[in-house]
Design an enzyme around this catalytic site. Sequence first.
Site, mmCIF file in Angstrom:
data_model
loop_
_atom_site.group_PDB
_atom_site.id
_atom_site.type_symbol
_atom_site.label_atom_id
_atom_site.label_comp_id
_atom_site.label_asym_id
_atom_site.label_seq_id
_atom_site.Cartn_x
_atom_site.Cartn_y
_atom_site.Cartn_z
ATOM 1 N N ASN A 29 0.816 -1.207 0.000
ATOM 2 C CA ASN A 29 0.000 0.000 0.000
ATOM 3 C C ASN A 29 0.850 1.257 0.000
ATOM 4 O OD1 ASN A 29 -2.959 -1.045 0.690
ATOM 5 N ND2 ASN A 29 -1.464 -2.285 1.768
ATOM 6 N N GLU A 79 -3.317 -0.008 -3.937
ATOM 7 C CA GLU A 79 -2.821 -1.271 -3.411
ATOM 8 C C GLU A 79 -2.286 -2.109 -4.569
ATOM 9 O OE1 GLU A 79 -5.439 -3.181 -0.428
ATOM 10 O OE2 GLU A 79 -6.852 -1.620 -1.041
ATOM 11 N N TYR A 91 7.295 -3.557 4.766
ATOM 12 C CA TYR A 91 6.824 -2.244 5.215
ATOM 13 C C TYR A 91 8.028 -1.327 5.399
ATOM 14 C CZ TYR A 91 2.530 -4.771 6.281
ATOM 15 O OH TYR A 91 1.399 -5.534 6.189
ATOM 16 N N ARG A 104 -10.116 -2.737 -15.677
ATOM 17 C CA ARG A 104 -11.565 -2.586 -15.501
ATOM 18 C C ARG A 104 -11.862 -1.570 -14.411
ATOM 19 N NH1 ARG A 104 -13.180 -4.872 -10.792
ATOM 20 N NH2 ARG A 104 -11.816 -6.463 -9.889
#
Length: 155
Positions: A29, A79, A91, A104
């Site tokens: 993320n 994400e 992280y 899409r």
Amino acid sequence: MKNLPYFCRGEVIRGFGRGSKELGIPTANFPDSVVDNLPADICTGIYYGWACVGNGDVHKMVMSIGWNPYYKNTKKSMEAHIIHTYKEDFYGEMLSIVIVGYIRPEKSFDSLDALIAAIHSDIEEAQKRLDLPDCRKLREDNFFRTSANQIMNGH
């Protein structure tokens, strides 16, 4: 989308904790500072491209940009699911990506299983498209060779 391909990088932050645990599809993320600086014409939806953690290898990725309607998020997120198996979390590492194309629009699903099936379909589609010569050449872009410590958004 005139801004594709789109190059950006930022530090990997903790997300909602659903990717690996609930979906079995880990995601990396981006912080709000990266999400908030996306060009206006990069609409919400599912994208494909290339990703690199730190100064590591470049791998295929599929990315969700938006509010994840199934979960009714109130905060827009980016994400990336990197199509590679990592031995541990990363992280705090710098993630460099190039968004190559659009798959899409984002949408809600009737069940968690339907969402997971759609994500797997998106991954298959991303893998196919990234094997095309025009997409494959972006894997070798100089962007991935520049310092991973330089945060940047844009071309």
